[in-house]
Design a protein around this motif. Structure first.
Motif, short mmCIF file in Angstrom:
data_model
loop_
_atom_site.label_atom_id
_atom_site.label_comp_id
_atom_site.label_asym_id
_atom_site.label_seq_id
_atom_site.Cartn_x
_atom_site.Cartn_y
_atom_site.Cartn_z
N GLU A 83 0.83 -1.20 0.00
CA GLU A 83 0.00 0.00 0.00
C GLU A 83 0.87 1.26 0.00
O GLU A 83 0.57 2.21 -0.73
CB GLU A 83 -0.90 0.01 1.24
CG GLU A 83 -1.80 1.23 1.38
CD GLU A 83 -2.91 1.26 0.33
OE1 GLU A 83 -3.54 2.32 0.17
OE2 GLU A 83 -3.15 0.24 -0.34
N GLY A 123 -3.76 -0.59 -3.48
CA GLY A 123 -4.71 0.52 -3.64
C GLY A 123 -5.83 0.44 -2.63
O GLY A 123 -6.99 0.73 -2.92
N GLY A 145 -6.63 2.20 0.09
CA GLY A 145 -7.34 3.45 0.38
C GLY A 145 -8.18 3.93 -0.79
O GLY A 145 -9.32 4.37 -0.62
N THR A 146 -7.63 3.83 -2.00
CA THR A 146 -8.35 4.30 -3.19
C THR A 146 -9.63 3.51 -3.41
O THR A 146 -10.70 4.07 -3.70
CB THR A 146 -7.45 4.17 -4.43
OG1 THR A 146 -6.26 4.94 -4.23
CG2 THR A 146 -8.17 4.66 -5.68
N THR A 147 -9.55 2.19 -3.25
CA THR A 147 -10.73 1.34 -3.42
C THR A 147 -11.83 1.73 -2.44
O THR A 147 -12.99 1.87 -2.82
CB THR A 147 -10.35 -0.14 -3.21
OG1 THR A 147 -9.38 -0.53 -4.19
CG2 THR A 147 -11.57 -1.04 -3.32
N ARG A 193 -12.30 4.60 -0.75
CA ARG A 193 -12.87 5.94 -0.99
C ARG A 193 -13.81 5.94 -2.20
O ARG A 193 -14.86 6.60 -2.19
CB ARG A 193 -11.74 6.95 -1.17
CG ARG A 193 -11.08 7.36 0.13
CD ARG A 193 -10.11 8.51 -0.07
NE ARG A 193 -8.95 8.09 -0.82
CZ ARG A 193 -7.85 7.58 -0.27
NH1 ARG A 193 -7.79 7.42 1.04
NH2 ARG A 193 -6.82 7.23 -1.01
N ASP A 194 -13.45 5.22 -3.24
CA ASP A 194 -14.29 5.16 -4.45
C ASP A 194 -15.66 4.57 -4.13
O ASP A 194 -16.69 5.06 -4.59
CB ASP A 194 -13.61 4.33 -5.54
CG ASP A 194 -12.44 5.06 -6.19
OD1 ASP A 194 -12.31 6.28 -5.95
OD2 ASP A 194 -11.67 4.42 -6.91
#
Length: 207
Positions: free
Chosen positions: A92, A178, A180-182, A184-185
């Motif tokens: 990460e 990813g 955090g990105t997953t 938040r999306d």
């Protein structure tokens, strides 16, 4: 690595246009919506681990957990349990592999488990064998440190050494989860629908 879902600022706008009944149910509905999204994030992160690594162990996949929201906290946390978080962190944040011991174990001529990894007991069993030793050996390609098996001479073949496990240094991690990105999306795309559904359920059961 934990993902925190907190929508207090969003609720301020929502509550301006609510009826008295809806206003009384808003925190309850919001907590339900947050927990719904948190569960979705956890499922997505487990799928993400499966897609990123070849044959990950159940311990790693199931390390993703959820701490749910209440109508008082309005905050849920999707997290990775401590042991798995330690070795997943480089995937990460970047950096080198986190080694379970002093060196990276690179299996060569040895059977792996169903997940393509060394089982915990393999090294212990090898150390107990008389035909196996651990240490550096000078080869034509330079000194190689690892676990070696002494293979006795057979017919016209001389005695040899077989490299079972090679020891190496930690190497740079190239894959990224990813995480955090997953999360938040999913929250950004799903919040409105999740809250509307939760509010509808809350109003239908309100007294």
């Amino acid at each position: 690595m934990p993902i925190e879902i907190n929508i207090r600022s969003n609720l301020k706008e929502i509550t301006k246009s609510l009826s008295d009944l809806a206003y009384r149910q808003v925190n309850f509905a919001a907590a339900q919506a947050i927990n719904d999204l948190a569960r979705q994030v956890a499922v997505a992160e487990r799928d993400n681990i499966k897609a990123t690594f070849e044959k990950p162990k159940p311990f790693t996949v199931n390390a993703v957990g959820v701490s749910g929201a209440t109508k008082r906290t309005l905050t849920a946390v999707v997290y990775v349990k401590p042991i798995a978080a330690r070795y997943l962190a480089p995937y990460e944040e970047g950096g080198v592999h986190k080694l379970p011991g002093r060196a990276l174990l690179n299996p060569k001529n040895i059977r792996l488990d169903q997940y393509g990894q060394l089982s915990r007991t393999v090294l212990r069993r090898l150390k107990a064998r008389r035909d196996v030793f651990i240490g550096p050996v000078k080869t034509k390609d330079g000194e190689v440190n690892g676990v070696w098996q002494r293979v006795p001479a057979r017919r016209k073949q001389p005695a040899t050494l077989k490299l079972l496990i090679r020891f190496g240094d930690a190497i740079e991690v190239k894959k990224r989860l990813g995480f955090g990105t997953t999360g938040r999306d999913i929250v950004e795309r799903g919040w409105s629908g999740a809250f509307d559904r939760a509010m509808a359920r809350a109003l239908a059961t309100a007294r």
